[in-house]
Design a protein around this motif. Structure first.
Motif, PDB file in Angstrom:
ATOM      1  N   GLN A 201     -12.932  11.886  -7.009  1.00 50.84           N
ATOM      2  CA  GLN A 201     -11.685  12.353  -7.596  1.00 50.84           C
ATOM      3  C   GLN A 201     -10.568  12.176  -6.573  1.00 50.84           C
ATOM      4  OE1 GLN A 201     -11.917  16.169  -9.417  1.00 50.84           O
ATOM      5  NE2 GLN A 201      -9.801  16.164 -10.123  1.00 50.84           N
ATOM      6  N   VAL A 202      -9.517  11.494  -6.989  1.00 48.74           N
ATOM      7  CA  VAL A 202      -8.422  11.154  -6.080  1.00 48.74           C
ATOM      8  C   VAL A 202      -7.113  11.726  -6.611  1.00 48.74           C
ATOM      9  CG1 VAL A 202      -7.143   9.286  -4.978  1.00 48.74           C
ATOM     10  CG2 VAL A 202      -9.599   9.027  -5.410  1.00 48.74           C
ATOM     11  N   ASP A 203      -6.394  12.444  -5.764  1.00 52.18           N
ATOM     12  CA  ASP A 203      -5.044  12.902  -6.087  1.00 52.18           C
ATOM     13  C   ASP A 203      -4.061  12.004  -5.346  1.00 52.18           C
ATOM     14  OD1 ASP A 203      -5.833  15.218  -7.610  1.00 52.18           O
ATOM     15  OD2 ASP A 203      -6.427  16.128  -5.714  1.00 52.18           O
ATOM     16  N   TYR A 204      -3.020  11.550  -6.030  1.00 49.96           N
ATOM     17  CA  TYR A 204      -2.102  10.625  -5.374  1.00 49.96           C
ATOM     18  C   TYR A 204      -0.680  10.797  -5.888  1.00 49.96           C
ATOM     19  CZ  TYR A 204      -2.690   7.946  -9.689  1.00 49.96           C
ATOM     20  OH  TYR A 204      -2.728   7.562 -11.004  1.00 49.96           O
ATOM     21  N   LEU A 205       0.250  10.361  -5.081  1.00 52.56           N
ATOM     22  CA  LEU A 205       1.662  10.296  -5.443  1.00 52.56           C
ATOM     23  C   LEU A 205       2.223   9.043  -4.787  1.00 52.56           C
ATOM     24  CD1 LEU A 205       4.304  11.465  -6.595  1.00 52.56           C
ATOM     25  CD2 LEU A 205       4.583  12.706  -4.441  1.00 52.56           C
ATOM     26  N   PHE A 206       2.488   8.007  -5.587  1.00 52.65           N
ATOM     27  CA  PHE A 206       2.975   6.741  -5.065  1.00 52.65           C
ATOM     28  C   PHE A 206       4.444   6.553  -5.431  1.00 52.65           C
ATOM     29  CE2 PHE A 206      -1.596   5.129  -5.623  1.00 52.65           C
ATOM     30  CZ  PHE A 206      -1.921   5.539  -4.338  1.00 52.65           C
ATOM     31  N   THR A 207       5.217   6.092  -4.482  1.00 53.35           N
ATOM     32  CA  THR A 207       6.619   5.776  -4.724  1.00 53.35           C
ATOM     33  C   THR A 207       6.807   4.263  -4.693  1.00 53.35           C
ATOM     34  OG1 THR A 207       7.207   5.833  -2.376  1.00 53.35           O
ATOM     35  CG2 THR A 207       7.300   7.918  -3.587  1.00 53.35           C
ATOM     36  N   GLU A 208       7.945   3.827  -5.160  1.00 49.26           N
ATOM     37  CA  GLU A 208       8.238   2.390  -5.148  1.00 49.26           C
ATOM     38  C   GLU A 208       8.254   1.857  -3.725  1.00 49.26           C
ATOM     39  OE1 GLU A 208      12.255   0.209  -6.023  1.00 49.26           O
ATOM     40  OE2 GLU A 208      11.222   0.498  -7.950  1.00 49.26           O
ATOM     41  N   GLY A 209       8.717   2.690  -2.797  1.00 45.22           N
ATOM     42  CA  GLY A 209       8.733   2.267  -1.401  1.00 45.22           C
ATOM     43  C   GLY A 209       7.347   2.120  -0.814  1.00 45.22           C
ATOM     44  N   GLY A 210       6.368   2.785  -1.422  1.00 49.47           N
ATOM     45  CA  GLY A 210       5.011   2.717  -0.903  1.00 49.47           C
ATOM     46  C   GLY A 210       4.193   1.579  -1.469  1.00 49.47           C
ATOM     47  N   VAL A 211       4.359   1.270  -2.760  1.00 52.01           N
ATOM     48  CA  VAL A 211       3.531   0.239  -3.397  1.00 52.01           C
ATOM     49  C   VAL A 211       4.316  -1.015  -3.752  1.00 52.01           C
ATOM     50  CG1 VAL A 211       1.933   1.951  -4.308  1.00 52.01           C
ATOM     51  CG2 VAL A 211       3.902   1.259  -5.690  1.00 52.01           C
ATOM     52  N   GLY A 212       5.641  -0.966  -3.642  1.00 53.54           N
ATOM     53  CA  GLY A 212       6.450  -2.144  -3.941  1.00 53.54           C
ATOM     54  C   GLY A 212       7.037  -2.097  -5.343  1.00 53.54           C
ATOM     55  N   LYS A 213       8.168  -2.719  -5.507  1.00 58.09           N
ATOM     56  CA  LYS A 213       8.862  -2.724  -6.791  1.00 58.09           C
ATOM     57  C   LYS A 213       8.070  -3.509  -7.833  1.00 58.09           C
ATOM     58  CE  LYS A 213      13.421  -3.622  -8.800  1.00 58.09           C
ATOM     59  NZ  LYS A 213      14.807  -4.100  -8.528  1.00 58.09           N
ATOM     60  N   GLY A 214       7.914  -2.921  -9.017  1.00 60.12           N
ATOM     61  CA  GLY A 214       7.226  -3.586 -10.115  1.00 60.12           C
ATOM     62  C   GLY A 214       5.720  -3.459 -10.091  1.00 60.12           C
TER      63      GLY A 214
END
Length: 223
Positions: A201-214
Protein backbone atom coordinates in the motif's frame (compact mmCIF):
# COMPACT_ATOMS: atom_id res chain seq x y z
CA UNK A 1 22.31 4.98 47.81
CA UNK A 2 22.52 1.42 46.49
CA UNK A 3 20.49 -1.33 48.14
CA UNK A 4 21.24 -4.96 47.39
CA UNK A 5 19.59 -8.34 47.82
CA UNK A 6 21.23 -11.71 47.18
CA UNK A 7 19.54 -14.91 46.01
CA UNK A 8 21.12 -18.35 45.61
CA UNK A 9 19.20 -20.73 43.35
CA UNK A 10 19.69 -24.05 41.58
CA UNK A 11 19.14 -24.30 37.82
CA UNK A 12 16.54 -26.82 36.66
CA UNK A 13 17.07 -29.53 34.03
CA UNK A 14 16.52 -26.94 31.28
CA UNK A 15 19.18 -24.64 32.68
CA UNK A 16 16.67 -22.04 33.89
CA UNK A 17 15.31 -20.75 37.19
CA UNK A 18 12.57 -18.40 38.31
CA UNK A 19 12.06 -16.51 41.53
CA UNK A 20 9.98 -13.63 42.86
CA UNK A 21 11.81 -10.61 44.22
CA UNK A 22 10.27 -8.84 47.21
CA UNK A 23 10.53 -5.14 46.31
CA UNK A 24 9.23 -4.04 49.70
CA UNK A 25 12.71 -4.45 51.18
CA UNK A 26 14.06 -1.73 48.89
CA UNK A 27 11.56 0.92 50.05
CA UNK A 28 11.37 2.33 46.52
CA UNK A 29 10.01 5.89 46.29
CA UNK A 30 7.30 5.90 43.60
CA UNK A 31 6.77 9.66 43.57
CA UNK A 32 7.83 9.69 39.92
CA UNK A 33 5.82 6.56 39.13
CA UNK A 34 8.83 4.53 37.99
CA UNK A 35 12.11 3.06 39.20
CA UNK A 36 14.58 0.51 37.98
CA UNK A 37 16.86 -2.19 39.33
CA UNK A 38 20.08 -3.64 38.01
CA UNK A 39 20.57 -7.39 38.37
CA UNK A 40 24.04 -8.93 38.44
CA UNK A 41 23.87 -12.69 37.94
CA UNK A 42 26.73 -15.17 38.33
CA UNK A 43 26.36 -18.84 37.45
CA UNK A 44 28.77 -21.31 39.05
CA UNK A 45 29.30 -24.62 37.27
CA UNK A 46 29.36 -27.68 39.50
CA UNK A 47 32.59 -29.63 39.37
CA UNK A 48 34.72 -27.03 37.59
CA UNK A 49 33.77 -23.99 39.66
CA UNK A 50 33.76 -21.85 36.50
CA UNK A 51 31.91 -18.56 37.04
CA UNK A 52 29.79 -17.07 34.22
CA UNK A 53 28.62 -13.50 34.93
CA UNK A 54 25.70 -11.65 33.36
CA UNK A 55 23.57 -8.60 34.11
CA UNK A 56 20.18 -7.16 33.25
CA UNK A 57 18.14 -3.99 33.65
CA UNK A 58 14.54 -4.09 34.86
CA UNK A 59 12.14 -1.18 34.91
CA UNK A 60 9.69 -1.06 37.82
CA UNK A 61 6.48 0.91 37.63
CA UNK A 62 3.28 1.18 39.63
CA UNK A 63 1.21 1.53 36.47
CA UNK A 64 -0.91 -1.54 35.75
CA UNK A 65 -0.70 -1.11 31.96
CA UNK A 66 2.06 -0.51 29.42
CA UNK A 67 1.53 1.40 26.17
CA UNK A 68 4.13 1.20 23.40
CA UNK A 69 4.25 2.85 19.99
CA UNK A 70 5.38 0.75 17.05
CA UNK A 71 8.41 2.88 16.18
CA UNK A 72 9.43 0.65 13.25
CA UNK A 73 6.02 1.03 11.58
CA UNK A 74 5.68 4.76 12.26
CA UNK A 75 9.22 5.66 11.21
CA UNK A 76 11.13 8.87 11.94
CA UNK A 77 9.72 11.31 9.36
CA UNK A 78 6.43 12.84 8.33
CA UNK A 79 5.35 14.60 5.13
CA UNK A 80 2.22 15.51 3.17
CA UNK A 81 0.90 11.95 2.86
CA UNK A 82 -0.84 9.93 5.54
CA UNK A 83 1.23 8.83 8.53
CA UNK A 84 0.75 5.22 9.72
CA UNK A 85 0.12 4.85 13.45
CA UNK A 86 0.29 1.70 15.56
CA UNK A 87 0.49 1.08 19.31
CA UNK A 88 0.09 -1.88 21.66
CA UNK A 89 -1.44 -1.88 25.15
CA UNK A 90 -0.67 -4.67 27.63
CA UNK A 91 -1.20 -5.28 31.33
CA UNK A 92 1.57 -5.61 33.92
CA UNK A 93 2.11 -9.24 32.87
CA UNK A 94 2.42 -8.47 29.17
CA UNK A 95 -1.06 -9.72 28.22
CA UNK A 96 -2.96 -7.61 25.65
CA UNK A 97 -5.71 -5.29 26.85
CA UNK A 98 -8.61 -5.29 24.39
CA UNK A 99 -11.44 -2.77 23.91
CA UNK A 100 -9.57 0.07 25.63
CA UNK A 101 -9.58 3.69 24.47
CA UNK A 102 -6.26 5.12 23.27
CA UNK A 103 -5.85 8.83 22.55
CA UNK A 104 -3.52 9.85 19.74
CA UNK A 105 -1.95 13.29 20.01
CA UNK A 106 0.30 15.55 17.96
CA UNK A 107 2.16 18.19 19.95
CA UNK A 108 -0.18 17.55 22.88
CA UNK A 109 -3.43 18.04 20.93
CA UNK A 110 -5.85 15.14 20.47
CA UNK A 111 -6.21 14.06 16.83
CA UNK A 112 -7.89 10.66 17.18
CA UNK A 113 -9.37 8.26 19.72
CA UNK A 114 -8.88 4.56 18.96
CA UNK A 115 -10.01 1.28 20.50
CA UNK A 116 -7.58 -1.61 20.95
CA UNK A 117 -8.36 -4.92 19.25
CA UNK A 118 -8.14 -8.44 20.70
CA UNK A 119 -4.33 -8.25 20.49
CA UNK A 120 -4.21 -4.94 22.35
CA UNK A 121 -3.27 -3.09 19.15
CA UNK A 122 -4.64 0.18 17.84
CA UNK A 123 -3.88 1.17 14.25
CA UNK A 124 -4.85 4.03 11.96
CA UNK A 125 -3.44 6.58 9.53
CA UNK A 126 -3.12 10.27 10.34
CA UNK A 127 -3.45 13.13 7.89
CA UNK A 128 -0.34 15.30 8.42
CA UNK A 129 -0.87 17.55 5.38
CA UNK A 130 -1.57 20.59 7.58
CA UNK A 131 1.67 20.36 9.61
CA UNK A 132 4.68 22.43 8.58
CA UNK A 133 6.97 22.39 11.63
CA UNK A 134 10.52 21.05 11.41
CA UNK A 135 9.49 18.33 13.88
CA UNK A 136 6.35 17.19 15.66
CA UNK A 137 5.77 14.98 18.70
CA UNK A 138 3.45 12.04 18.09
CA UNK A 139 2.16 10.48 21.31
CA UNK A 140 -0.35 7.97 22.61
CA UNK A 141 -1.94 7.89 26.06
CA UNK A 142 -4.17 5.42 27.86
CA UNK A 143 -6.09 7.44 30.43
CA UNK A 144 -6.56 4.94 33.20
CA UNK A 145 -6.05 5.49 36.93
CA UNK A 146 -5.22 1.89 37.87
CA UNK A 147 -2.07 2.11 39.96
CA UNK A 148 -0.35 -0.26 42.35
CA UNK A 149 -0.22 1.79 45.54
CA UNK A 150 2.50 1.36 48.14
CA UNK A 151 2.77 2.82 51.60
CA UNK A 152 3.26 6.37 50.35
CA UNK A 153 0.30 8.38 49.15
CA UNK A 154 0.49 10.04 45.76
CA UNK A 155 -0.05 13.73 45.26
CA UNK A 156 -2.85 14.92 42.99
CA UNK A 157 -0.16 16.18 40.59
CA UNK A 158 0.91 12.68 39.61
CA UNK A 159 -2.62 11.29 39.46
CA UNK A 160 -3.91 14.07 37.20
CA UNK A 161 -0.80 14.68 35.13
CA UNK A 162 -0.89 13.30 31.56
CA UNK A 163 2.41 11.54 32.23
CA UNK A 164 0.87 9.64 35.16
CA UNK A 165 -0.99 7.51 32.60
CA UNK A 166 0.56 4.83 30.38
CA UNK A 167 2.19 6.95 27.69
CA UNK A 168 4.64 6.78 24.81
CA UNK A 169 5.88 9.33 22.30
CA UNK A 170 8.14 9.75 19.30
CA UNK A 171 9.61 12.82 17.59
CA UNK A 172 9.03 12.94 13.83
CA UNK A 173 11.03 15.17 11.49
CA UNK A 174 9.58 16.80 8.41
CA UNK A 175 10.99 15.40 5.18
CA UNK A 176 11.95 17.97 2.54
CA UNK A 177 11.00 17.77 -1.13
CA UNK A 178 11.99 20.54 -3.54
CA UNK A 179 9.15 19.60 -5.90
CA UNK A 180 6.65 19.19 -3.02
CA UNK A 181 6.10 15.57 -4.10
CA UNK A 182 5.98 12.92 -1.38
CA UNK A 183 5.65 9.16 -1.18
CA UNK A 184 5.37 6.64 1.64
CA UNK A 185 5.22 2.86 1.37
CA UNK A 186 3.38 1.40 4.33
CA UNK A 187 5.48 -1.33 6.00
CA UNK A 188 4.20 -4.90 6.20
CA UNK A 189 3.63 -6.38 9.64
CA UNK A 190 4.79 -9.93 8.93
CA UNK A 191 8.18 -11.33 7.99
CA UNK A 192 8.57 -11.53 4.22
CA UNK A 193 9.01 -14.87 2.49
CA UNK A 194 10.85 -15.29 -0.83
CA UNK A 195 8.21 -17.64 -2.29
CA UNK A 196 5.16 -15.39 -1.75
CA UNK A 197 3.59 -12.35 -3.36
CA UNK A 198 2.60 -9.35 -1.26
CA UNK A 199 0.33 -6.40 -1.87
CA UNK A 200 1.96 -3.09 -0.99
CA UNK A 201 0.00 0.00 0.00
CA UNK A 202 1.50 3.29 -1.15
CA UNK A 203 0.48 6.82 -0.14
CA UNK A 204 1.67 9.52 -2.51
CA UNK A 205 1.33 13.15 -3.51
CA UNK A 206 2.87 14.05 -6.87
CA UNK A 207 3.16 17.55 -8.29
CA UNK A 208 3.86 18.63 -11.83
CA UNK A 209 7.31 19.72 -10.72
CA UNK A 210 7.99 16.22 -9.46
CA UNK A 211 6.78 14.05 -12.36
CA UNK A 212 6.86 16.51 -15.26
CA UNK A 213 4.19 18.33 -17.22
CA UNK A 214 1.63 16.07 -18.90
CA UNK A 215 2.65 12.91 -17.00
CA UNK A 216 -0.22 10.43 -16.61
CA UNK A 217 1.55 7.36 -15.19
CA UNK A 218 4.35 6.63 -12.77
CA UNK A 219 6.28 3.54 -11.69
CA UNK A 220 7.01 2.82 -8.03
CA UNK A 221 9.67 0.23 -7.23
CA UNK A 222 10.14 -1.41 -3.83
CA UNK A 223 13.78 -2.41 -3.33
Amino acid sequence: MTLTSTLSLQLDENGTFSESLDLDQFKLPFSGLSNYVMCDITMKENGTGVLVPSSCYMSITNRLAILQLDHARIGSYYNKVHLPFSATLTDEKGKPLASRAIKVRIDGADVKCLTTDANGRAETVIDTSSYYKANITLSAVYEDNDLCYGRDEYSSYYINSARSYPYDEITLYRSFSKSQSHIRIRPLQDLLSCDKRYSMQVDYLFTEGGVGKGATTTSIKYI
